[in-house]
Every structure is written in C-alpha cells, then in structure tokens.
Motif scaffolding. Structure first.
Motif, PDB file in Angstrom:
ATOM      1  N   PRO A 440      -0.557  -5.204  12.046  1.00  0.00           N
ATOM      2  CA  PRO A 440       0.122  -3.923  12.255  1.00  0.00           C
ATOM      3  C   PRO A 440      -0.561  -2.811  11.450  1.00  0.00           C
ATOM      4  O   PRO A 440      -1.150  -3.072  10.392  1.00  0.00           O
ATOM      5  N   GLN A 441      -0.465  -1.593  11.975  1.00  0.00           N
ATOM      6  CA  GLN A 441      -1.183  -0.480  11.375  1.00  0.00           C
ATOM      7  C   GLN A 441      -0.847  -0.302   9.889  1.00  0.00           C
ATOM      8  O   GLN A 441      -1.727  -0.029   9.077  1.00  0.00           O
ATOM      9  N   GLY A 442       0.432  -0.469   9.550  1.00  0.00           N
ATOM     10  CA  GLY A 442       0.843  -0.267   8.157  1.00  0.00           C
ATOM     11  C   GLY A 442       0.113  -1.224   7.222  1.00  0.00           C
ATOM     12  O   GLY A 442      -0.422  -0.822   6.189  1.00  0.00           O
ATOM     13  N   LEU A 443       0.075  -2.492   7.620  1.00  0.00           N
ATOM     14  CA  LEU A 443      -0.603  -3.503   6.802  1.00  0.00           C
ATOM     15  C   LEU A 443      -2.090  -3.189   6.689  1.00  0.00           C
ATOM     16  O   LEU A 443      -2.680  -3.256   5.604  1.00  0.00           O
ATOM     17  N   VAL A 444      -2.700  -2.810   7.817  1.00  0.00           N
ATOM     18  CA  VAL A 444      -4.141  -2.528   7.814  1.00  0.00           C
ATOM     19  C   VAL A 444      -4.449  -1.352   6.878  1.00  0.00           C
ATOM     20  O   VAL A 444      -5.349  -1.425   6.039  1.00  0.00           O
ATOM     21  N   ASP A 445      -3.654  -0.294   6.994  1.00  0.00           N
ATOM     22  CA  ASP A 445      -3.902   0.884   6.159  1.00  0.00           C
ATOM     23  C   ASP A 445      -3.783   0.557   4.674  1.00  0.00           C
ATOM     24  O   ASP A 445      -4.656   0.911   3.881  1.00  0.00           O
ATOM     25  N   SER A 446      -2.690  -0.133   4.329  1.00  0.00           N
ATOM     26  CA  SER A 446      -2.501  -0.398   2.904  1.00  0.00           C
ATOM     27  C   SER A 446      -3.557  -1.378   2.401  1.00  0.00           C
ATOM     28  O   SER A 446      -4.040  -1.254   1.269  1.00  0.00           O
ATOM     29  N   SER A 447      -3.961  -2.329   3.253  1.00  0.00           N
ATOM     30  CA  SER A 447      -4.985  -3.287   2.827  1.00  0.00           C
ATOM     31  C   SER A 447      -6.328  -2.598   2.619  1.00  0.00           C
ATOM     32  O   SER A 447      -7.045  -2.900   1.666  1.00  0.00           O
ATOM     33  N   VAL A 448      -6.662  -1.678   3.524  1.00  0.00           N
ATOM     34  CA  VAL A 448      -7.938  -0.978   3.375  1.00  0.00           C
ATOM     35  C   VAL A 448      -7.938  -0.204   2.057  1.00  0.00           C
ATOM     36  O   VAL A 448      -8.927  -0.220   1.311  1.00  0.00           O
ATOM     37  N   ARG A 449      -6.825   0.447   1.750  1.00  0.00           N
ATOM     38  CA  ARG A 449      -6.738   1.179   0.465  1.00  0.00           C
ATOM     39  C   ARG A 449      -6.968   0.235  -0.703  1.00  0.00           C
ATOM     40  O   ARG A 449      -7.761   0.519  -1.602  1.00  0.00           O
TER      41      ARG A 449
END
Lengths: 468, 196
Positions: A440-449
């Motif tokens: 999910p987008q939320g997980l991807v965004d926070s993981s990339v950070r």
C-alpha cells in the motif's frame, strides 16, 4: 480460512505449491540504466530537432514588436507541443523495448509529468498565437478566434484537438482522476488518439516551419508515421501474435485469504513466454462482464513453463468478478512489462519489503534472487499473510531470511521494525542491498523515508509498478 | 508532480530564452518576400501600400484600414519587413541557409500586364494552398477607365471577391470591361503560376 473464491481446491495438479522444484539459476545483476540514458538523450535530441527549424527560419532581430514576439513564442510552444504529443503517444504504445527497457511504471510516471507539460504547451501555443495574430491584424481577440476558425484551413479540427487534450489533461489531475471510475477515465484517455489525428492537419497547412515541402516537413511526417507504426505494432500486432502463440486459459481460481484469490492459467508453449519475477502483464478475461476491461496484474510465481499465477486482492467490481471465473475461460494477455525484477538490481543482494497483497511480485522475484536475500512482510492481521507456506519453503530452499511483521501500523512492534534503526538492526548490510518495495502507498512512502534515512541510495530503491 | 512543475518552468524559460535570443537585433535587414520595386514597404495593417509614390495609380482600392479584413495579409505567418523599408534585397537568414524563410501565408505579385487602357497588376495572398486575398496594385485610370477598373476591382478583388471564391483565374468577364478583366486574369494567372 474463509473461502473467497468458489473453490478452495489444492492446485497441485498444476505443478504443486512449492513452485520450482529445481531453483533456476539466479539472474545476474545488471544495470538497466544505460539504455534509459540513451533513450533520454534521444528524447532531448528530438526536442532540439523539433524547435531547430524555427530557429533557422527566423532571422535574428526580426521580432520587433509585441505581436511578433507573441507569435514567435506561440510557434515555439506549438512545435514543442507537437513533439511532446508524439512522445506521449509513443510512450504508451506498449512497445516491448519500452515496456521492458524503461518499464511501464517509469513510463507512466514520465507520461504524467510530460502530460502536464504538454497541456501547458498546448494552451500556451493556442493563446499566444490567437493574441499574437489579433495584435498583428488589429482584431479583438474573440473576433480573431472566429477568423482563425473560419478562414484558416484545418483550424476547426485543431481547436477540437486542443479541447480533447485539455479534457484528457484535466482528468489526469490526480484529484479529478480519483473521483471518476477507472473505466471512464481510461476511455476518455483513448480519445487522445483522436487529438493526434485532428491536430495533424493544421500543423502542415498553417505551420510556418512545416508548410513548405522540404526535409522539415518530410521529417515531421515521418515521425508521425513512425509513431503510428509503433502503435500498430505494440498495441495490435505483437499482442495478437503473443495470444495466438500461447492461448492462455484459466485453469483454476483458489482462495488465498478472505479477500484474495490466486488465478492459475495454462496455455501452449508457456516455456517461450518468459516473464521475469516481478513483471506484470495486462489481463483481459474473456468472460461475461470482464471482457471489456484490461488490468495489469503481477505474476505471483516465477515462470516455470507449465502455468502462470496471479494473486489478486478484491478491491473493486472487476476484481470481485474475477473470483467467479470458470476454468477454461480464455484470457487475452499483453506483456510482460516492467523493470521491477531481480535482473534490474545493482547489487548482489536484495531486501524485499512487502505489504499485504504486495507479496505477489516479490514472491515471484524471490525465486530469481541469489541466496542471501531478505524479506520483510508487513501484514495487518495474521489472516492477511498470503502464500506463507511457499514463502517458508523458499526461505529454506534459497537461504532467504523472512520476517513477518504483523500488526497495525501504529502498533509499537511494526513501528519499531520499520524505523531506520529497526531496519538496520534487521538487515545490517542494508546500504549494500537493492531494496524492492511493493504494498500500500502509505507503507511504501514511509519505508522509502526510513530507507533513505538509513542511508540507502535512491537508485537502489525499486518501487512496484502500481499502487495497491 | 515536482518534475512536471520543473518541466513546465523549463518550457516557459526555454521559449522565452529562444524568443529573446532571436529578438535581439543584429541586422536591420530582413528577408523579404516580394520582388524588387513592389510597393509593400509596410505590413497591410498599417494601411495601403505607399500611395501616390508614382505618377500612375497604385493599388486601385487600397483597403481602408478600418475594414475588418480578416485576411489582411495573414501577416503573422508572412515574412516581416522592417519599418525602415529596405530595398528588397533578399537576405539569407543568420543560420546560413540558402533560401529565405518560408512562411505559411505568402503574397505573390503578378507581372504588370498592359491592356489597351493601361497597365494591370495583381497581388494575391495565399495561405497554404488557398488564395485568401487578391488586390489590384495597378489598374487603368482616368475617365471611362476609372469606371471599368472599379467594376473589375469590385468583382474580382478582396477577401470575398471572385478570385477567392473561384480559387483560380477562371473568372467570368465583367461586362463592359472585357479588356481590363482579361488583363486582370493574365496577371492573376501569372501570380498563381508563380505561387505553385
């Protein structure tokens, strides 16, 4: 486990769950960026070539008044817009070179950004020229529009083309697009071919650089023909050949969790269809209510020459219908596409981070990564963990570390693990690995950070082709 | 999104830069379309072409400036002439091409055709492959000739005259002005041949 599909039969008849009895040799790392750089250089060269005729045709110092300047700027933006429109269509032509070299995901990202630029260029071209001509002739602007429509060849269709492009561009704005059904958006987008056609004439009957016969005009027409040929090949000929060769059919639909199903497919000469783990294909299931929609789904098992599998989470009307597919249903397929593969990594080892049903492409990729890979699987509840037996089996067979991180994103455990420190503790050589993210987008965004904070270079981070 | 903004900014900056670079005066002479000696020193919007410069009557009906002439030279696409009015020397553009820049809309001037009442010369404006305007630069004048010339001019010239309507030189003869009509058509035909 609840049944999401109609049947929950063991699909061992199609090769058995432990997918690959003999692990295929791991793909060698390679950089996919050389080809991309060449294409990018080609793009810029094309842009220069598009504007160059104007530069050569315009004597220096000839732009003496406001009207001249406006008209000249209108011409430049027009040439840029004409070029960008061709590039936009070419990028969406599904040409194998682009789909597997640049990757559908990167293409659609560039398509988005370039689309916004194209929209602005078209509007600028239109308004600058209307105002410029009105100034030159001393007409009011509104009257000038009438004059253009009435007295200039092909201008009615050109205005129609601009209208279509504005409409298509407007629906590309994320907020607008979210508010409309995908199918409507998709079919509206198809009308941009019409814009290509309608906008064709006025470039040659009124374009100062393209009107006179010569290399410029010929070259421009050749570019149009090339793009048209690419479209016909990528969208028509290549898919027809592919489907005639493989004739895919649904073999079985199996429930993986309450809201996830796996669809198994068989066909002829599947060993010749060689998708890499992590790549996706566009599927059109020729069953009632489904046949008119084509959706991209990743494969959730590496190619094995006998069957293909996709694992789909039920999120909308179409995916709900997929649960009821009958075995034997014919499937029209296009692809494979994508650079989200083990072959595109830059380092030897990899870390995979999956969220929910994002495990599919990563599960397929695991089979092609060398030993020593690591997988972090985020799931909200234990029931959301998919394909666990396969993962455990693969972990053992290929010396892959697998961590299941279960819980809500606000729970202390997952938050601790998914922080920079937590990731570093779990995978100490993090910065020397390629990281593949799918979820999910939320997980991807926070993981990339978190990964960036932990020091992973951006080019080692690979994002899945589509949002889940 | 950030890249889209960057690209749009780049587009605006690039266009501005190109126009500014080209706009910088380097040389007052500018390539011209018309042959030497044809009085078209100013773009059409500024008014009729140099009236009264020669003893003979030029431009039988200089289009009144106020008239909403849509096609008034389609000058945006046509080549510009400097206000200073150079002598009509063809100048190769800075980039060193051997041909003058090619505009979409061109004006082509036919030869002077002499008739028994006087000279006729026609200039046409062509947009793409379409004739959009015809102007008589010269028509016989004086006495009866004025009458004939006016009648021919009214029938043939202008953005909605016979020439534009027929898109060619195959025009009906204006009654009681056969010779003038004929001269007009010959100059027009020559201009058309030249335009093709």
């Amino acid at each position: 486990m609840h049944a999401a599909g109609r049947r929950t039969r063991d699909p061992s008849g199609y090769g058995g769950r432990p997918a690959a009895p003999v692990p295929p040799p791991p793909a060698r790392p390679r950089r996919g960026s050389a080809g991309r750089r060449a294409l990018s250089a080609l793009f810029w060269a094309g842009l220069v070539a598009a504007v160059l005729p104007w530069w050569l045709d315009t004597p220096a110092g000839s732009l003496t008044g406001t009207a001249d300047v406006l008209t000249a700027a209108g011409r430049v933006t027009g040439l840029v817009a004409g070029y960008l429109l061709l590039v936009q269509v070419l990028m969406m032509s599904r040409l194998g070179v682009l789909e597997r070299g640049v990757g559908g995901e990167r293409l659609s990202r560039v398509h988005r950004d370039l689309g916004a630029t194209l929209l602005v260029a078209v509007l600028a071209h239109l308004s600058l020229l209307v105002v410029g001509y009105a100034r030159t002739l001393g007409n009011p602007v509104t009257a000038q529009v009438g004059v253009l429509l009435r007295d200039f060849d092909d201008m009615v269709s050109a205005f129609a083309a601009a209208g279509i492009l504005v409409l298509v561009g407007g629906t590309g704005i994320r907020a607008v697009r979210r508010a409309m059904p995908y199918e409507l958006w998709y079919h509206l987008h198809l009308t941009s071919y019409l814009a290509l056609l309608l906008g064709f004439g006025h470039q040659f009957s009124n374009g100062a650089q393209l009107f006179p016969p010569g290399p410029v005009r010929t070259g421009w027409i050749a570019a149009y023909l090339l793009v048209a040929a690419a479209l016909v090949w990528g969208r028509l000929v290549a898919p027809v050949l592919l489907n005639l060769r493989h004739r895919l059919r649904v073999a079985d639909v199996v429930a993986e969790s309450p809201d996830t199903v796996s669809i198994y497919l068989t066909g002829r000469r599947l060993h010749q269809l060689d998708p890499l783990g992590g790549q996706y294909l566009r599927w059109r299931f020729l069953a009632r209510g489904c046949w008119w929609q084509s959706h991209p789904f990743s494969l959730s098992a590496a190619a094995n020459g006998r069957w293909l599998r996709l694992t789909v989470k039920v999120v909308g009307g179409h995916t709900r219908d997929l649960r009821d597919l009958d075995p034997g249903t014919r499937v029209w397929v296009e692809g494979p596409s994508g650079t989200f593969t083990a072959a595109h990594r830059t380092r030897e080892r990899a870390l995979l981070i999956a969220g929910g049903s994002g495990i599919g492409p990563l599960r397929a990729m695991l089979e092609e990564l060398p030993a020593g890979a690591a997988l972090i699987y985020r799931a909200r509840t234990p029931a959301d963990v998919l394909l666990q037996h396969e993962l455990d089996w693969l972990a053992q067979a290929r010396q892959t570390s697998v961590w299941y991180v279960v819980g809500s994103r606000d729970d202390a455990g997952p938050r601790q693990v998914m922080s920079p420190d937590g990731l570093r503790r779990l995978v100490p050589d993090l910065t020397r690995r390629d990281v593949y993210l799918c979820g999910p987008q939320g997980l991807v965004d926070s993981s990339v950070r978190a990964l960036r904070q932990a020091g992973v270079p951006r080019r080692q981070i690979h994002l899945a082709p589509f949002e889940l | 999104m950030r890249r889209a903004l960057l690209a749009i900014t780049g587009l605006a900056a690039g266009t501005t830069a190109l126009v500014v670079l080209k706009g910088a005066p380097e040389d007052r002479q500018v390539a011209r379309e018309l042959p030497v000696g044809v009085p078209v020193g100013t773009p059409d919007r500024t008014g009729p072409a140099t009236p009264g410069a020669t003893p003979q009557r030029t431009a039988a009906t200089p289009r009144p400036t106020g008239q909403p002439s849509s096609t008034a030279g389609r000058t945006p696409a046509a080549r510009r002439t400097t206000p200073g009015g150079d002598a009509g020397t063809r100048r190769t553009p800075a980039a060193g091409r051997t041909t003058a820049p090619k505009p979409t809309t061109r004006t082509v001037t036919g030869p002077v055709v002499s008739t028994e009442f006087g000279n006729v010369q026609v200039r046409i404006t062509v947009a793409g492959t379409r004739i959009v305007d015809a102007v008589a630069l010269e028509l016989p004048q004086g006495g009866q000739s004025d009458l004939r010339s006016d009648r021919v001019d009214a029938a043939y010239s202008g953005t909605s005259g016979d020439v534009v309507r027929q898109q060619g030189a195959n025009l009906d003869t204006v009654s009681q002005a056969t010779a003038t009509s004929d001269g007009y058509r010959r100059s027009l035909q020559a201009a058309l041949d030249q335009a093709r």
